[in-house]
Design an enzyme around this catalytic site. Structure first.
Site, PDB file in Angstrom:
ATOM      1  N   TYR A 175       0.806  -1.209   0.000  1.00  0.00           N
ATOM      2  CA  TYR A 175       0.000   0.000   0.000  1.00  0.00           C
ATOM      3  C   TYR A 175       0.847   1.271   0.000  1.00  0.00           C
ATOM      4  O   TYR A 175       0.344   2.358   0.248  1.00  0.00           O
ATOM      5  CB  TYR A 175      -0.926   0.016   1.225  1.00  0.00           C
ATOM      6  N   LYS A 242       3.296 -14.709   5.348  1.00  0.00           N
ATOM      7  CA  LYS A 242       3.539 -15.699   4.301  1.00  0.00           C
ATOM      8  C   LYS A 242       5.058 -15.872   4.165  1.00  0.00           C
ATOM      9  O   LYS A 242       5.632 -15.860   3.075  1.00  0.00           O
ATOM     10  CB  LYS A 242       2.917 -15.242   2.982  1.00  0.00           C
ATOM     11  N   ASP A 275      -2.915 -17.953   4.776  1.00  0.00           N
ATOM     12  CA  ASP A 275      -4.008 -18.762   4.232  1.00  0.00           C
ATOM     13  C   ASP A 275      -4.550 -19.726   5.276  1.00  0.00           C
ATOM     14  O   ASP A 275      -5.766 -19.956   5.362  1.00  0.00           O
ATOM     15  CB  ASP A 275      -3.587 -19.491   2.953  1.00  0.00           C
ATOM     16  N   ASP A 299      -5.882  -5.842   6.026  1.00  0.00           N
ATOM     17  CA  ASP A 299      -7.044  -5.324   5.318  1.00  0.00           C
ATOM     18  C   ASP A 299      -8.045  -6.451   5.056  1.00  0.00           C
ATOM     19  O   ASP A 299      -9.252  -6.312   5.299  1.00  0.00           O
ATOM     20  CB  ASP A 299      -6.579  -4.696   4.001  1.00  0.00           C
TER      21      ASP A 299
END
Length: 367
Positions: A175, A242, A275, A299
């Site tokens: 972002y 991740k 995930d 987010d």
């Protein structure tokens, strides 16, 4: 070193109340207060409420914003807390009136008052910026986005035992706005540089966005999450990442989280690959207490958390810097509902209750 957070919390409950799940109460406040106020303390707070006037910047916003903001404002006024509202415009309405989507006057008001209540805003085409929300976060260094996700009895939801807090880093990750458009000279040069230095070939018809995660930004948000966990009387922090794939960005975030966690032996720490976290949240959200995440994952998981408790219409939120707090609606402008008196103001009302506690009046915030 302790992170500077204008949002602290005191839990008003008995030692056995931890098992109450979604019914336990969290009181947000800037300063410490007795767990059980004495009559003299309560009376002093009542006198102080009449003597002290708080200045708060009020941003009506766009679409359904003015409707939900007015509802939240009326609730704050009904508590008896003395608030002097400084009404300013940001977003589409500001752009139509002034030619600026983020007028300097509005930003200055928020900075000077230190507190704002904000409706959802729209960034119009032609404004010259990608997102007014992103620019506002950078301008005020609103590095922490705090989203309590708690189910309230009577709200339709597939889940009932949900009571967690999502803490999202708010300034870094993908972002940052550093992007290279497909077909441009800049992206072709970048693709060539990547191939030359790494041997990895990226397709020529690619657009590229930069993912930047720093040690300083990671330490600031992780330390904030642990401090906030203590203040809220909670017991566990889970970091999402991740790092198994993105070893130099998410891996950095995870390394920092583990190092900071060692400094808080009274708080349980674990981590999840993003995930897997999403799957577990859907399966059994009651496993989790406080989540801390980089910007993009935060987010997404914030919206997932809102979905667990009935939707963004009942989900409060606040963006925090060292000296500024912006309490806001977590949903969009919903133009089709604007002016029809059908928008649900509960989420912003709950944000306003958080704001009142932040101003130091726990009793009024609870009402």
């Amino acid at each position: 070193m302790t992170s500077r957070s204008p949002l602290s919390a005191t839990i008003l409950r008995s030692p056995q109340a931890r098992s109450d799940g979604p019914l336990r109460d969290c009181q947000d406040s800037r300063r410490s207060v007795p767990l059980t106020p004495t009559p003299s303390h309560t009376e002093a707070r009542r006198r102080e409420r009449h003597l002290l006037t708080h200045r708060v910047t009020l941003i009506p916003g766009d679409g359904i914003g003015p409707e939900v903001v007015e509802a939240a404002r009326s609730v704050v006024d009904a508590t008896g807390v003395e608030v002097r509202w400084d009404v300013e415009e940001i977003g589409l309405r500001a752009f139509e009136r002034t030619g600026e989507v983020l007028p300097a006057r509005a930003v200055s008001s928020i900075r000077e008052n230190g507190v704002a209540l904000k409706g959802p805003i729209e960034t119009p085409e032609g404004a010259g910026i990608r997102s007014a929300n992103l620019v506002l976060r950078k301008e005020l260094d609103l590095f922490a986005n705090v989203r309590p996700c708690r189910w309230y009895p009577g709200v339709p939801s597939l889940y009932e035992d949900v009571d967690l807090v999502v803490i999202r880093e708010n300034t870094e990750d993908v972002y940052t706005g550093v992007e290279f458009e497909v077909g441009t000279v800049e992206v072709k040069e970048l693709i060539a540089f990547i191939e030359e230095t790494t041997g990895i070939r990226i397709r020529q018809d690619s657009g590229i966005s930069v993912k930047a995660i720093s040690q300083e930004g990671s330490e600031r948000i992780v330390r904030f999450a642990f401090d906030e966990t203590r203040r809220r009387g909670r017991s566990k922090v889970t970091a999402a990442h991740k790092a198994n794939i993105m070893k130099f960005s998410d891996g950095l975030f995870l390394d920092v989280a583990r190092r900071i966690a060692a400094q808080y032996p009274d708080v349980v720490f674990d981590d999840r690959i993003i995930d897997a976290l999403c799957m577990e949240l859907v399966q059994s959200p009651q496993r989790f207490d406080v989540l801390v995440l980089p910007n993009l994952y935060g987010d997404i998981v914030s919206e997932l958390g809102a979905g667990l408790i009935g939707g963004p219409g009942v989900a409060p939120g606040v963006q925090l810097g060292d000296d500024v707090a912006v309490f806001e609606a977590t949903h969009g402008t919903a133009p089709p509902l604007a002016g029809r008196d059908q928008a649900d103001p509960v989420g912003l009302m709950l944000s306003a209750a958080m704001m009142v506690r932040h101003l130091g009046d726990l009793e009024a915030g609870d009402r």
